[in-house]
Structure formats: structure tokens, C-alpha cells
Design a protein around this motif. Structure first.
Motif, PDB file in Angstrom:
ATOM      1  N   PHE A  36       0.824  -1.207   0.000  1.00  0.00           N
ATOM      2  CA  PHE A  36       0.000   0.000   0.000  1.00  0.00           C
ATOM      3  C   PHE A  36       0.854   1.251   0.000  1.00  0.00           C
ATOM      4  O   PHE A  36       0.495   2.253  -0.584  1.00  0.00           O
ATOM      5  N   SER A  41      -0.629   3.554  -5.524  1.00  0.00           N
ATOM      6  CA  SER A  41      -0.633   4.993  -5.360  1.00  0.00           C
ATOM      7  C   SER A  41      -1.435   5.627  -6.463  1.00  0.00           C
ATOM      8  O   SER A  41      -1.599   5.073  -7.541  1.00  0.00           O
ATOM      9  N   THR A  42      -1.976   6.777  -6.153  1.00  0.00           N
ATOM     10  CA  THR A  42      -2.715   7.515  -7.167  1.00  0.00           C
ATOM     11  C   THR A  42      -1.943   8.786  -7.509  1.00  0.00           C
ATOM     12  O   THR A  42      -2.512   9.743  -7.977  1.00  0.00           O
ATOM     13  N   PHE A 149      -1.177  19.491   5.298  1.00  0.00           N
ATOM     14  CA  PHE A 149      -0.811  18.197   5.885  1.00  0.00           C
ATOM     15  C   PHE A 149      -0.073  17.263   4.938  1.00  0.00           C
ATOM     16  O   PHE A 149       0.632  16.368   5.365  1.00  0.00           O
ATOM     17  N   ASN A 150      -0.275  17.401   3.633  1.00  0.00           N
ATOM     18  CA  ASN A 150       0.293  16.427   2.704  1.00  0.00           C
ATOM     19  C   ASN A 150       0.621  17.148   1.410  1.00  0.00           C
ATOM     20  O   ASN A 150       0.007  16.895   0.379  1.00  0.00           O
ATOM     21  N   MET A 153       1.111  15.356  -1.758  1.00  0.00           N
ATOM     22  CA  MET A 153      -0.044  14.536  -2.101  1.00  0.00           C
ATOM     23  C   MET A 153       0.320  13.075  -2.271  1.00  0.00           C
ATOM     24  O   MET A 153      -0.067  12.431  -3.235  1.00  0.00           O
ATOM     25  N   TYR A 157      -0.020   8.582   2.761  1.00  0.00           N
ATOM     26  CA  TYR A 157      -0.515   9.312   3.926  1.00  0.00           C
ATOM     27  C   TYR A 157      -1.948   8.903   4.229  1.00  0.00           C
ATOM     28  O   TYR A 157      -2.374   8.878   5.368  1.00  0.00           O
ATOM     29  N   ASN A 158      -2.683   8.635   3.180  1.00  0.00           N
ATOM     30  CA  ASN A 158      -4.075   8.270   3.336  1.00  0.00           C
ATOM     31  C   ASN A 158      -4.225   6.797   3.703  1.00  0.00           C
ATOM     32  O   ASN A 158      -5.133   6.420   4.424  1.00  0.00           O
ATOM     33  N   MET A 287     -10.151   2.762   1.758  1.00  0.00           N
ATOM     34  CA  MET A 287      -9.840   3.044   0.358  1.00  0.00           C
ATOM     35  C   MET A 287     -10.913   3.914  -0.281  1.00  0.00           C
ATOM     36  O   MET A 287     -10.623   4.775  -1.094  1.00  0.00           O
ATOM     37  N   PRO A 289     -13.913   6.558   0.023  1.00  0.00           N
ATOM     38  CA  PRO A 289     -14.421   7.552   0.961  1.00  0.00           C
ATOM     39  C   PRO A 289     -15.884   7.320   1.331  1.00  0.00           C
ATOM     40  O   PRO A 289     -16.719   7.062   0.461  1.00  0.00           O
ATOM     41  N   ARG A 314      -6.059   9.194  11.238  1.00  0.00           N
ATOM     42  CA  ARG A 314      -5.735  10.203  10.219  1.00  0.00           C
ATOM     43  C   ARG A 314      -5.488  11.543  10.893  1.00  0.00           C
ATOM     44  O   ARG A 314      -4.576  12.272  10.525  1.00  0.00           O
ATOM     45  N   LYS A 315      -6.329  11.838  11.880  1.00  0.00           N
ATOM     46  CA  LYS A 315      -6.181  13.137  12.537  1.00  0.00           C
ATOM     47  C   LYS A 315      -4.932  13.163  13.407  1.00  0.00           C
ATOM     48  O   LYS A 315      -4.164  14.115  13.367  1.00  0.00           O
ATOM     49  N   ILE A 318      -1.473  11.850  10.973  1.00  0.00           N
ATOM     50  CA  ILE A 318      -1.104  12.611   9.780  1.00  0.00           C
ATOM     51  C   ILE A 318      -1.306  14.109   9.999  1.00  0.00           C
ATOM     52  O   ILE A 318      -0.428  14.913   9.712  1.00  0.00           O
ATOM     53  N   MET A 319      -2.480  14.482  10.529  1.00  0.00           N
ATOM     54  CA  MET A 319      -2.748  15.904  10.666  1.00  0.00           C
ATOM     55  C   MET A 319      -2.104  16.468  11.928  1.00  0.00           C
ATOM     56  O   MET A 319      -1.864  17.665  12.016  1.00  0.00           O
TER      57      MET A 319
ATOM     58  N   ASN B  40     -16.332   3.303  -4.679  1.00  0.00           N
ATOM     59  CA  ASN B  40     -16.551   4.509  -5.432  1.00  0.00           C
ATOM     60  C   ASN B  40     -15.540   5.524  -4.942  1.00  0.00           C
ATOM     61  O   ASN B  40     -15.668   6.061  -3.858  1.00  0.00           O
ATOM     62  N   GLU B  89      -9.416  20.683  11.137  1.00  0.00           N
ATOM     63  CA  GLU B  89      -8.741  19.725  12.008  1.00  0.00           C
ATOM     64  C   GLU B  89      -9.709  18.754  12.659  1.00  0.00           C
ATOM     65  O   GLU B  89      -9.354  17.618  12.947  1.00  0.00           O
ATOM     66  N   ALA B 121      -5.243  17.766   2.454  1.00  0.00           N
ATOM     67  CA  ALA B 121      -4.760  16.856   1.416  1.00  0.00           C
ATOM     68  C   ALA B 121      -4.333  15.508   1.970  1.00  0.00           C
ATOM     69  O   ALA B 121      -3.544  14.815   1.357  1.00  0.00           O
ATOM     70  N   VAL B 122      -4.863  15.119   3.142  1.00  0.00           N
ATOM     71  CA  VAL B 122      -4.526  13.780   3.638  1.00  0.00           C
ATOM     72  C   VAL B 122      -4.931  12.749   2.587  1.00  0.00           C
ATOM     73  O   VAL B 122      -4.188  11.844   2.255  1.00  0.00           O
ATOM     74  N   ASN B 123      -6.136  12.914   2.040  1.00  0.00           N
ATOM     75  CA  ASN B 123      -6.500  12.180   0.844  1.00  0.00           C
ATOM     76  C   ASN B 123      -6.089  13.054  -0.336  1.00  0.00           C
ATOM     77  O   ASN B 123      -6.768  14.003  -0.682  1.00  0.00           O
ATOM     78  N   GLY B 124      -4.933  12.710  -0.941  1.00  0.00           N
ATOM     79  CA  GLY B 124      -4.329  13.577  -1.948  1.00  0.00           C
ATOM     80  C   GLY B 124      -5.247  13.888  -3.107  1.00  0.00           C
ATOM     81  O   GLY B 124      -5.333  15.023  -3.567  1.00  0.00           O
ATOM     82  N   THR B 125      -5.961  12.854  -3.593  1.00  0.00           N
ATOM     83  CA  THR B 125      -6.855  13.048  -4.725  1.00  0.00           C
ATOM     84  C   THR B 125      -7.923  14.075  -4.397  1.00  0.00           C
ATOM     85  O   THR B 125      -8.201  14.989  -5.173  1.00  0.00           O
ATOM     86  N   THR B 304      -6.028   1.394  -8.967  1.00  0.00           N
ATOM     87  CA  THR B 304      -5.129   2.541  -9.102  1.00  0.00           C
ATOM     88  C   THR B 304      -4.310   2.365 -10.376  1.00  0.00           C
ATOM     89  O   THR B 304      -4.041   1.234 -10.780  1.00  0.00           O
ATOM     90  N   PRO B 305      -3.926   3.456 -11.007  1.00  0.00           N
ATOM     91  CA  PRO B 305      -3.218   3.326 -12.276  1.00  0.00           C
ATOM     92  C   PRO B 305      -1.825   2.722 -12.107  1.00  0.00           C
ATOM     93  O   PRO B 305      -1.113   3.079 -11.171  1.00  0.00           O
ATOM     94  N   SER B 308       1.382   4.926 -11.938  1.00  0.00           N
ATOM     95  CA  SER B 308       1.790   5.667 -10.748  1.00  0.00           C
ATOM     96  C   SER B 308       2.676   4.841  -9.836  1.00  0.00           C
ATOM     97  O   SER B 308       3.189   5.347  -8.858  1.00  0.00           O
TER      98      SER B 308
END
Lengths: 353, 368
Positions: A36, A41-42, A149-150, A153, A157-158, A287, A289, A314-315, A318-319, B40, B89, B121-125, B304-305, B308
């Protein structure tokens, strides 16, 4: 107390002597983290780009160079018509095409970005990046954007909090339930029950080694993520361990609950896989949301313990926010721990009567 | 001729099992009806906090514009950046827009006030896309304001327009459904044959087969052919459901999709047999299979692609049948490619299929 400790030692030996279990317990976290962290990665990179250009002039040359100099885009083809570019995309030779209008410099015609919508998210990301680069020449961009935080990107991290939630569940709930049911299946449970130690203590002694193991694996995950994946631990380590402790209690109680119901190892395995693993991967926001799901599935995900743990991690991790910001998650998890633990103990006592 | 009787035996066994015939129909239906909603990764419902330090007509127009956008959920106007940051936060908001003081005045004077966008941006996308959408709304608004004010000479900057091919509405289900087909074929044709042979080993009936003059090839083929047929049934159920439930049909030739899924079924049924030949208990077989399947799935580009991935991981896709399959099936199903577009993948899949099944026959030993 001495009896209790000898039971804990017995259980630890059980775990240590089973090679395959050891492999699953320690091999899986490492493989999952590496997969992972690195492979899944995206991140936008190596985007195969086609330039559609009917006539070369100074301006287009500048734009193409700007794209080529960028780390995200690899310019692989230059063709004359959009149709050729479309064919390249269809054949999976390219991901994005940049079409410059005819006589671009003199007529001030537009640029068209064509991307492959088969993967909608990536298509939008590619288009955003390309648009940004192509418009760079515009002076004084009025917007200053900041990614909190990232900033790079990176997708790990996620994922790291998500993997933590999944692995803890797997180790504590699945392994504990299987180990208790195994004793039942083989009939050795009867032997244990006639020993002078109280039945409740037997179960607690069974859970203790897995509890320690869970903390060990937590430490391993944190070390891997910090030193190999280079994910910073932004929050306070103390609270991370405390919240993880509550979550581990939830998972252990779930494991105990399953073991009181299941009669055979296969049933225990299937029950924990179907009821715990799949939902905790799919519905917990690891994975996919949660806010993108239909409302009914959001309600289902509201009863998934990993959802709260992953959100809290996550909080915290990461944050790097304070514990007051994760109070909601901590309260829900504590409540779940109390309810599940008392349910498991009640159920267990009944079974002995 | 023995093959015919062996296949008949397999079908009888499958039919008499209480669980498997139901699994074959109910599992695909469940997966196809629920999973596209769950899996999704579409980004929507981004929550915005606005810090308006200007309180002018221009800034409130901008706020209304964001409120009206169906991409964002407007959370509220915070008094200060710190307050908005507090919301981010505690995950009450995902993105902050800060409008500087004297925004309208500066715009009218032709200066360039700086608007700040800060995205979680914790979830970068999510962070990236939210940022891009909000930026485009803000810059459009500012450009219009500048145009109507006439304060800025409209520099003839060429506009950039974006066209999304094959999937104009960016429907995420169109991306996920081919992946789900791949997962279904993999699970059905991978796990069931593996469990079948290990089951025979555990119950001891494999000894009975081993003492008969049945050839290895016949025995293996008889084990595999039923699962190839099951793969056909599963794919058909998938197509019908995709059409009925989501209104999604194949853009390319359906025959090609069937060809690809049959090749994938060949590979995974062979793979299941290889695993069952090397393992003696069901639990062992399931663990090994599960591990392999997860790795193949995650490294194939189903979610995921592959571009990447780091280089070492990208190299593994050259031997990953899942990668060839998903590439080819998206080319046909989504992009509407013809055989010429997927010839390379079909060749690779065929080679892997032949190797895998040869290995299955070779590794099966009649003597223990």
C-alpha cells in the motif's frame, strides 16, 4: 496470579510454535504496508502525452517545452490530427492529448486537453495538472493554493491509518476467535475448564498474548511508516497508543464474541472474514471515501469500529491535531468497547452454565 | 470418452452441493448490485469553509457562487482563518477559502488581491481536485469581475478546454464494473477448483481416482471445464446486471469481452489447481490463494493506475495476467476498441494460460 501467568505462557507458546500463524501475523503487516505504501498509489506521474500540432511556431514550442520539462508528463508522440491522438489513447499507448489549434500563435486559438475518461479520477487529475502548466504563462495568478498536511499529495498518507485499522482487526479479532474455537474443536477446552483457574481467567489469558502482539505490530507499523514510507508521525505518540489501545480492546471483544458463537474453526474464520474483514476494508473509508457512498451504506458504515479508528488515526498521525479534536471518535470507540466486552463476557458466562 | 463421464461426475457433484450452485448465481448478483456503490472513489460532497475578510458585494457574490455549485457543500462562513482551520482539524470542513480584506477595492483598482485556498490533502486526490475546482470557480469569478469593471485589459490568453473521452460524465461505475467482472471471474475460477481438489484430498476420494487408468490430462480437464462454463454464466449475469441496473453496455464487441474473460478463467482455474496440488488442507490452500489474489489484484491497475507505481512494482505487471485483462477489457468495454487494439494483451494472456495449465497438469501427481 501464578496460574494466570502460566496460562499466558502456554498461550504464547501456542502462537510461537505455529509457523504459519507467525508468518501471517508478521509477514502480512510488512507486505501490506509495503504494497500500500509504495505500489498502490494515485500519484500523478509518467503520464504518456501526445502533442497534436499542425504547425510548429514559437509559442507552441514554448508550451510543449514547459510540459516536457515537467516531471509529470512524458511527451511520447507528436501527431498531426486529433483522430490519430484518439487512436493512440484507445490503444492504451497514451493517456492524454494536448491539441493546439491551427496557427496557434497568430490566431490565438484555444488549446484542447483530451484525456482518457476510463479512469475518471485520474482523468480529472491529469487534466488539472496539464491545465495548470499550460496556463502558467499567465502573470500573477490571483489564487495562492495550499495543500495542508500532505503537500506532496502522497497516497500513503491516506493509506497508512487504513492499514492500521485493518490489521489490528485481523490480528485481534480473527486470531483470538480462531484460537479459542480451536481449543473447543479439539476438545482441549474441557481440559482447561477443569483446571483450578476460573473460566473467565482462561479467556483473559487467551486474549493477553494477542493484546501484546497487537501492540508489537502497532510499533512495527509505526516504525515502517516513519522510516521506510517516510510518513511523519505528526501527533502525540502517547495518544496514538491510547486510542489504538481502545480499538484493540474493541477488536478483542469482537473476537471473543465470535468465539462464543462459532462451533468450528471454519465458521469462526468465515464469520470474522465476512463480518469483520470485508466491511472493515470496504465500508470504513480505508480506500473508498464514506461520504461518496449512498446514504444507506453510510448508516451501515456508522457501526463499523474501524471507521472511527481510521478517522482518529488520520487526525492524530497525519494531521497532528490535539486529542480534543478526536473526542467524538474516542467516545464512540470506548462505548463500543464497553458494550462489546460486556456482551462477550455475559455470553461466555451463560455458555458455562 | 472418459472425459465425458468425468465431466458428468463433476457436474453432479457441483449440483448436489447445497452451497455452490447458489453461490454461482447469488454471489455475482450481490457483488454487481452492491459493490459499484461502495467501491466509489469519486470525489464529491467536499465541504467548504469560507473566511470572508472583505464583506463586499463582490466577495458575497463569490460565496453565493460556491454555495450554488453542486460540487461543494457550503459549511459556513468563519470569522477567522484560525477558526476555519479548527473546522478542518476536526474534519468538519475539507477546504478553506480565504478572501483578503479590501478584495473588491483592489479588484476595482486593477491590483491583484491574493485569494487563499487551503485544502486538507490527507486524501491527496480529494485535496487536489477540491483545490482545482475551487480555483476554477474563483478565477472565473474574478475574471468576470475584471471584465465587467473594465479595469484590466483583457489579455488575449488562450483558453484551455478539457474533453474527457469515452466517459463524458465521468461516471465512476463505468470504471469499476470491468474491475468487478475481473474480480468475480478470479474468485469463482480461482477458489472453487482449488477447494474442489483439496476437498477430494481431504475426504480421500482422490485416491479412488488415482487408481483408475484415467490420464492426468483428462482428470485435470474434467476438473477445469465446469469452471470455464461457470465463468461464462457469471460474465453473462454481469453484462445483464450492468445493463439493467446501471444502464451500462459494452462500447466494443461483446464477443471480445467474452474471449478475454474466458482466457482469464483458463488462467485462474489453472492457477487454483496448481495451488491445490501443492497444498494438502483447505485452510492452507485458502490462505495461499487469498494472499496471491490480493497481491495480483492490487498490483494490476484494477483500482489505481499502474503508471503511478514505482518502477520495481511496474515491472511485476509484465507477468500479472490481471493487468493484461483489465487493460484489454477497459479498451473494449469502455473505449470501444477492436481486436487490433487488444491483440498484444490477448497474446500475453494466451501464453500465460497455456503455461499455467501445463504447470497444473505437470504438478499433479498420481502417486503421493
Amino acid at each position: 496470579m501464578k496460574q494466570f501467568i502460566s496460562f499466558v505462557i502456554k498461550e504464547t507458546r501456542h502462537i510461537l510454535r505455529d509457523k504459519r500463524t507467525m508468518l501471517i501475523l508478521f509477514g502480512m503487516p510488512v507486505v501490506m504496508m509495503l504494497l500500500f505504501g509504495f505500489a498502490i498509489s494515485t500519484d500523478v506521474r509518467n503520464v504518456r502525452t501526445v502533442i497534436v500540432l499542425s504547425s510548429v511556431d514559437h509559442q507552441t514550442q514554448q508550451k510543449v517545452e514547459a510540459l516536457g520539462a515537467n516531471e509529470y508528463f512524458d511527451i511520447l508522440y507528436k501527431v498531426n490530427t486529433p483522430a490519430e491522438a484518439e487512436l493512440l489513447i484507445r490503444r492504451q499507448k497514451a493517456d492524454i492529448a494536448i491539441v493546439f489549434g491551427q496557427d496557434f500563435a497568430s490566431k490565438r486559438s484555444d488549446i484542447q486537453v483530451i484525456t482518457d475518461g476510463a479512469d475518471p479520477n485520474m482523468a480529472q487529475m491529469y487534466a488539472n495538472y496539464a491545465t495548470q502548466i499550460l496556463q502558467q504563462s499567465k502573470m500573477n495568478n490571483p489564487i495562492s493554493a495550499k495543500l495542508l498536511f500532505n503537500p506532496q499529495m502522497r497516497s500513503c498518507y491516506n493509506f497508512v491509518p487504513g492499514i492500521m485499522g485493518m490489521l489490528m482487526m485481523l490480528i485481534c479479532a480473527m486470531m483470538t476467535s480462531i484460537s479459542i474455537v480451536r481449543e473447543k474443536e479439539r476438545g482441549t477446552m474441557e481440559v482447561l475448564l477443569v483446571s483450578p483457574i476460573r473460566p473467565l481467567m482462561i479467556i483473559i489469558a487467551k486474549a493477553v498474548p494477542y493484546l501484546m502482539l497487537a501492540f508489537l505490530i502497532l510499533a512495527a507499523i509505526l516504525l515502517i511508516s516513519k522510516f521506510i514510507l517516510l510518513v511523519p508521525i505528526a501527533g502525540s505518540l502517547f495518544w496514538i497508543v491510547v486510542v489504538s489501545g481502545i480499538y484493540i480492546m474493541v477488536a478483542l471483544s469482537l473476537g471473543l464474541l465470535i468465539s462464543t458463537v462459532a462451533k468450528t474453526q471454519l465458521v469462526a474464520l468465515l464469520a470474522s472474514a465476512m463480518m469483520l474483514m470485508l466491511p472493515s476494508i470496504l465500508l470504513s473509508g480505508m480506500m473508498f471515501p464514506v461520504e461518496s457512498m449512498p446514504v444507506i451504506l453510510q448508516y451501515v458504515s456508522a457501526i463499523m469500529p474501524p471507521r472511527y479508528y481510521i478517522s482518529a488515526m488520520r487526525k492524530l498521525l497525519i494531521m497532528g491535531v490535539g486529542i480534543d479534536k478526536v473526542m467524538h471518535e474516542v467516545c464512540v470507540l470506548s462505548l463500543m468497547a464497553v458494550v462489546l466486552l460486556s456482551a462477550a463476557l455475559l455470553k461466555f458466562n451463560k455458555r458455562l452454565d | 470418452m472418459t472425459l465425458k463421464y468425468l465431466i458428468q461426475k463433476e457436474f453432479l457433484q457441483i449440483r448436489r452441493n447445497a452451497f455452490i450452485p447458489r453461490l454461482i448465481f447469488i454471489f455475482p448478483i450481490m457483488i454487481m448490485c452492491v459493490m459499484p456503490w461502495v467501491m466509489n472513489m469519486e470525489i464529491k460532497n467536499i465541504v467548504v469553509d469560507v473566511v470572508d475578510n472583505d464583506h463586499s458585494t463582490l466577495s458575497s457574490q463569490l460565496v453565493h457562487r460556491i454555495e450554488a455549485s453542486d460540487y461543494f457543500i457550503f459549511h459556513g462562513e468563519g470569522p477567522s482563518y484560525a477558526q476555519a482551520m479548527n473546522d478542518v482539524e476536526s474534519s468538519k470542513a475539507d477546504i478553506i477559502l480565504e478572501i483578503p480584506p479590501h478584495f473588491e477595492r483592489d479588484m476595482k483598482r486593477g491590483e491583484h488581491p491574493k485569494v487563499l485556498i487551503a485544502a486538507n490533502a490527507v486524501n491527496g486526490t480529494k485535496g487536489n481536485m477540491g483545490n482545482a475546482y475551487l480555483s476554477s470557480i474563483v478565477s472565473q469569478h474574478m475574471a468576470e469581475a475584471a471584465m465587467s469593471g473594465g479595469s484590466i485589459k483583457t489579455t488575449a490568453e488562450s483558453a484551455v478546454s478539457v474533453l474527457y473521452l469515452y466517459n463524458k460524465n465521468l461516471n465512476y461505475k463505468l470504471f469499476m464494473i470491468p474491475s468487478l467482472m475481473a474480480i468475480l471471474v478470479m474468485l469463482m475460477c480461482g477458489f472453487l477448483p482449488a477447494l474442489n481438489i483439496v476437498g477430494e484430498k481431504e475426504s480421500g476420494t482422490i485416491e479412488a481416482i488415482n487408481v483408475t487408468p484415467v490420464r492426468k490430462v483428462d482428470f485435470i480437464l474434467a476438473k477445469l471445464i465446469p469452471y470455464w462454463l461457470i465463468a461464462l454464466v457469471v460474465m453473462t449475469v454481469c453484462f445483464v446486471l450492468a445493463w439493467l441496473v446501471y444502464g451500462i453496455t459494452s462500447a466494443g464487441n461483446l464477443g471480445l469481452v467474452y474471449l478475454l474473460s474466458m482466457l482469464l478463467a483458463f488462467i485462474f482455474s489453472g492457477f487454483g489447481l496448481v495451488i491445490s496440488n501443492y497444498n494438502d488442507t483447505m485452510q492452507q490452500a485458502v490462505f495461499v490463494m487469498w494472499f496471491m489474489v490480493v497481491c495480483l489484484m492490487l498490483l494490476s491497475g484494477l483500482f489505481t493506475p499502474v503508471r503511478s507505481m514505482p518502477h520495481w512494482a511496474y515491472l511485476t505487471t509484465y507477468v500479472n495476467p490481471m493487468h493484461y485483462f483489465i487493460d484489454a477489457v477497459r479498451t473494449v468495454f469502455v473505449r470501444g476498441g477492436d481486436f487490433g487494439c487488444i491483440a498484444h494483451q490477448v497474446l500475453a494472456l494466451s501464453v500465460i494460460a497455456v503455461l499455467m495449465n501445463a504447470w497444473a497438469v505437470y504438478s499433479y501427481r498420481k502417486n503421493s
